[in-house]
Enzyme design. Structure first.
Site, PDB file in Angstrom:
ATOM      1  N   ASN A 150       0.738  -1.184   0.131  1.00 53.90           N
ATOM      2  CA  ASN A 150       0.010   0.009  -0.097  1.00 53.90           C
ATOM      3  C   ASN A 150       0.839   1.418   0.220  1.00 53.90           C
ATOM      4  O   ASN A 150       0.429   2.175  -0.355  1.00 53.90           O
ATOM      5  CB  ASN A 150      -1.114   0.029   1.246  1.00 53.90           C
ATOM      6  CG  ASN A 150      -0.401  -0.089   2.648  1.00 53.90           C
ATOM      7  OD1 ASN A 150       0.737  -0.542   2.544  1.00 53.90           O
ATOM      8  ND2 ASN A 150      -1.030   0.539   3.391  1.00 53.90           N
ATOM      9  N   LYS A 173      12.467  -7.771   1.224  1.00 53.60           N
ATOM     10  CA  LYS A 173      11.474  -8.505   0.446  1.00 53.60           C
ATOM     11  C   LYS A 173      10.126  -7.360   0.267  1.00 53.60           C
ATOM     12  O   LYS A 173       9.422  -7.398   1.137  1.00 53.60           O
ATOM     13  CB  LYS A 173      10.834  -9.745   1.008  1.00 53.60           C
ATOM     14  CG  LYS A 173       9.836 -10.493  -0.150  1.00 53.60           C
ATOM     15  CD  LYS A 173       9.088 -11.399   0.687  1.00 53.60           C
ATOM     16  CE  LYS A 173       7.883 -10.926   0.878  1.00 53.60           C
ATOM     17  NZ  LYS A 173       7.057 -10.533  -0.295  1.00 53.60           N
ATOM     18  N   GLY A 226       2.544  -5.194   7.892  1.00 49.87           N
ATOM     19  CA  GLY A 226       1.448  -6.116   7.183  1.00 49.87           C
ATOM     20  C   GLY A 226       0.578  -6.320   7.958  1.00 49.87           C
ATOM     21  O   GLY A 226       0.079  -5.884   9.079  1.00 49.87           O
ATOM     22  N   SER A 227      -0.088  -7.743   7.821  1.00 52.11           N
ATOM     23  CA  SER A 227      -1.419  -8.146   8.564  1.00 52.11           C
ATOM     24  C   SER A 227      -1.056  -8.773   9.865  1.00 52.11           C
ATOM     25  O   SER A 227       0.062  -9.209  10.288  1.00 52.11           O
ATOM     26  CB  SER A 227      -2.050  -9.094   7.574  1.00 52.11           C
ATOM     27  OG  SER A 227      -1.412 -10.345   7.780  1.00 52.11           O
ATOM     28  N   GLY A 231       2.113 -11.059  11.061  1.00 54.31           N
ATOM     29  CA  GLY A 231       2.972 -10.288  11.912  1.00 54.31           C
ATOM     30  C   GLY A 231       3.139 -11.234  13.429  1.00 54.31           C
ATOM     31  O   GLY A 231       4.435 -11.326  13.662  1.00 54.31           O
ATOM     32  N   GLU A 248       4.361  -3.815  12.553  1.00 51.96           N
ATOM     33  CA  GLU A 248       3.339  -2.830  12.594  1.00 51.96           C
ATOM     34  C   GLU A 248       2.243  -3.457  11.731  1.00 51.96           C
ATOM     35  O   GLU A 248       2.741  -3.769  10.675  1.00 51.96           O
ATOM     36  CB  GLU A 248       3.913  -1.474  11.730  1.00 51.96           C
ATOM     37  CG  GLU A 248       4.716  -0.612  12.525  1.00 51.96           C
ATOM     38  CD  GLU A 248       4.503  -0.356  13.896  1.00 51.96           C
ATOM     39  OE1 GLU A 248       3.318  -0.072  14.146  1.00 51.96           O
ATOM     40  OE2 GLU A 248       5.211  -0.106  14.793  1.00 51.96           O
ATOM     41  N   CYS A 282      -3.235   1.565   6.778  1.00 49.36           N
ATOM     42  CA  CYS A 282      -3.492   1.098   8.008  1.00 49.36           C
ATOM     43  C   CYS A 282      -3.891   2.297   9.030  1.00 49.36           C
ATOM     44  O   CYS A 282      -4.589   1.815  10.045  1.00 49.36           O
ATOM     45  CB  CYS A 282      -2.108   0.663   8.743  1.00 49.36           C
ATOM     46  SG  CYS A 282      -0.595   1.532   8.892  1.00 49.36           S
ATOM     47  N   GLN A 329      -7.968  -8.345  -2.979  1.00 49.17           N
ATOM     48  CA  GLN A 329      -8.643  -7.291  -2.120  1.00 49.17           C
ATOM     49  C   GLN A 329      -9.727  -6.894  -2.372  1.00 49.17           C
ATOM     50  O   GLN A 329     -10.539  -6.593  -1.326  1.00 49.17           O
ATOM     51  CB  GLN A 329      -7.364  -5.991  -2.047  1.00 49.17           C
ATOM     52  CG  GLN A 329      -7.583  -5.032  -0.921  1.00 49.17           C
ATOM     53  CD  GLN A 329      -7.290  -5.699   0.368  1.00 49.17           C
ATOM     54  OE1 GLN A 329      -6.517  -6.676   0.722  1.00 49.17           O
ATOM     55  NE2 GLN A 329      -8.178  -5.077   1.285  1.00 49.17           N
ATOM     56  N   GLU A 462       8.405   3.351  14.820  1.00 44.28           N
ATOM     57  CA  GLU A 462       9.289   3.588  13.714  1.00 44.28           C
ATOM     58  C   GLU A 462       9.483   5.182  13.558  1.00 44.28           C
ATOM     59  O   GLU A 462       8.504   5.755  14.185  1.00 44.28           O
ATOM     60  CB  GLU A 462       8.593   2.855  12.629  1.00 44.28           C
ATOM     61  CG  GLU A 462       8.459   1.179  12.458  1.00 44.28           C
ATOM     62  CD  GLU A 462       8.062   0.927  11.195  1.00 44.28           C
ATOM     63  OE1 GLU A 462       8.992   0.355  10.465  1.00 44.28           O
ATOM     64  OE2 GLU A 462       6.987   0.875  11.154  1.00 44.28           O
TER      65      GLU A 462
END
Length: 481
Positions: A150, A173, A226-227, A231, A248, A282, A329, A462
């Site tokens: 995103n 990645k 990510g999800s 995570g 996150e 997010c 999605q 972060e």
């Protein structure tokens, strides 16, 4: 047609598997290019390169490392138009938003380049008057970076830049859906002349490439966005082998509209926070908690504002909202809309896939609003990651705070009110890592710490100076003559 290569030891190379995957434009379904479907052996090669490079890289001064970031920033800035266009084609974000994100990447690089000249420790008084005691910081070593689709420029850069400036080497990645954009970002570092092995990029499936990055014994830290489901698996694996990790994850972000709110401002913030980037942030606004006395007026203004949203190809001038980033999605969003209907929420706007004309070739979903939502409904609890909001009502401000906190997530939250007391109580009582007053839930300043509470994060932060806490360890030094 573009075929993206891995970047290992300063070279662009094909995966050892020889397999590639096609990347599709979510606006019209056309093929944009191909990306390597790499193996664990490709990851091992990248980690070996990063491990070999880490000693020489950490020995450079912070100022010397910063010069590479400054050069990469200049190159990225010169390519904003091209990279933004690629981003829009890969994941559907409108061109102005894509340009803004790329410009933000430039600013992040320059911010962290400057970190190379800032202090790394403190002098601490020793009990021995003839001794010197101070702290310094040491890099983790090699860091694994796993990023989502995103924000394919900003998120990789806000992870890579601090990792690099604090003396780490990286293996990244990028998300497969936006690997062409990710490749163009790494090319900026390559053109800046960054030493071989300092940055390595391996593309492919998360179940292969991501998993190997997380489990590799030579990777000292993993930073992931990510999800929450993925995570948590990453955190468990990293914990088992003693690696440092930073996660996150999701959000179910509330906007509270108090009875004294400026409704025009609240509506504008709700629309922007919920529907820009097609709700694929997010920090996107997902729940709108409105005082019962002004709810009807708020909803009328909100529905009126929805008529101004122009949906279509993000490369076209005047388009305000693009497609979902992928067919998968889009289907997830449509599934949640069906769930909302079955749960008894009142659909008052949207709710359909757009299928007329050229829009039928892409993954477009109408901006969707549910009213009369209760906190026990799935659409009030689970992250949808699409252009869907749930409207809830309250009588007393304490009830609004309870509703805001009634999810497993705690990433961002906002309130619209003119009362200082309400603002201060909101800041104190709402469980979110980012709270915004008279502003939308989405909006992260690069120089400020960013992260969530509860299931939204591993409780690390972060960006800004806070990034130093993850990418380095404190070393205490005692010197006696």
């Amino acid at each position: 047609m573009t075929t993206c290569l891995n970047y290992i030891q300063g070279q662009w190379k094909e995966s050892q598997t020889g397999d590639v995957k096609e990347i599709y434009n979510p606006t019209n379904g056309t093929v944009l290019g191909k990306v390597q479907q790499s193996s664990k052996e490709d990851v091992d090669e990248a980690v070996a390169a990063a491990s070999e490079a880490k000693r020489a890289w950490r020995k450079l001064s912070g100022a010397a490392r910063g010069q590479y970031l400054f050069k990469a920033a200049d190159i990225l800035e010169s390519r904003i138009d091209d990279i933004a266009k690629t981003m829009t084609e890969e994941m559907g974000k409108t061109l102005p938003e894509a340009k803004g994100e790329t410009a933000r990447g430039v600013a992040i690089l320059r911010y962290y380049a400057g970190e190379g000249m800032r202090k790394t420790g403190d002098v601490i008084p020793a009990t021995d008057s003839e001794a010197l005691m101070y702290t310094t910081r040491t890099p983790l070593g090699t860091v694994g970076i796993i990023t989502p689709w995103n924000f394919p420029v900003a998120i990789p850069i806000w992870k890579m830049a601090p990792a690099l400036i604090y003396g780490n080497t990286v293996v990244i990645k990028p998300a497969t859906e936006t690997a062409i954009t990710g490749t163009k970002v790494v090319e900026c570092f390559y053109e800046a002349g960054i030493p071989e092995g300092v940055i390595n990029m391996v593309t492919g499936a998360g179940s292969v490439v991501g998993e190997r990055i997380v489990e590799h014994p030579s990777i000292a830290g993993i930073t992931f966005t990510g999800s929450d489901k993925t995570g948590k698996r990453i955190g468990q694996t990293a914990l088992t082998r003693g690696a440092k990790y930073q996660l996150e994850m999701g959000g179910k972000n509330p906007t509270i509209v108090a009875s004294d709110a400026d409704l025009d401002k609240a509506v504008a913030g709700t629309v922007s926070g919920a529907f820009k980037s097609t709700g694929q942030k997010c920090t996107a606004t997902s729940r709108v908690i409105v005082h019962q006395d002004i709810k009807d007026q708020f909803v009328d203004k909100l529905l009126s504002a929805m008529e101004e949203i122009k949906i279509g190809d993000g490369l076209q001038e005047g388009i305000w909202m693009g497609p979902c980033a992928s067919e998968g999605q889009m289907n997830t969003v449509l599934d949640y809309i069906d769930i909302g209907k079955k749960e008894g929420a009142k659909l008052i706007h949207g709710g359909n896939r757009l299928s007329d004309g050229a829009l039928g070739q892409g993954y477009f979903v109408e901006p969707t609003i549910f009213d009369e939502v209760t906190s026990n409904m799935k659409i009030a609890q689970e992250e949808i990651f699409g252009p869907v909001i749930a409207i809830m009502t309250f009588c007393e401000i304490e009830e609004a705070f309870e509703l805001a906190n009634d999810t497993d997530y705690g990433l961002s939250a906002s309130i619209y009110t003119e009362k200082i007391g309400g603002m201060l109580k909101f800041v104190e009582d709402v469980d979110a890592g980012l709270v915004r007053i008279n502003a939308e839930t989405a909006g992260v300043e690069l120089q400020a710490p960013f992260g969530g509470m509860k299931q939204s994060s591993s409780h690390s932060r972060e960006q800004g100076e806070a990034a130093k806490e993850f990418f380095t360890s404190i070393k205490t030094v005692f010197v006696k003559g």
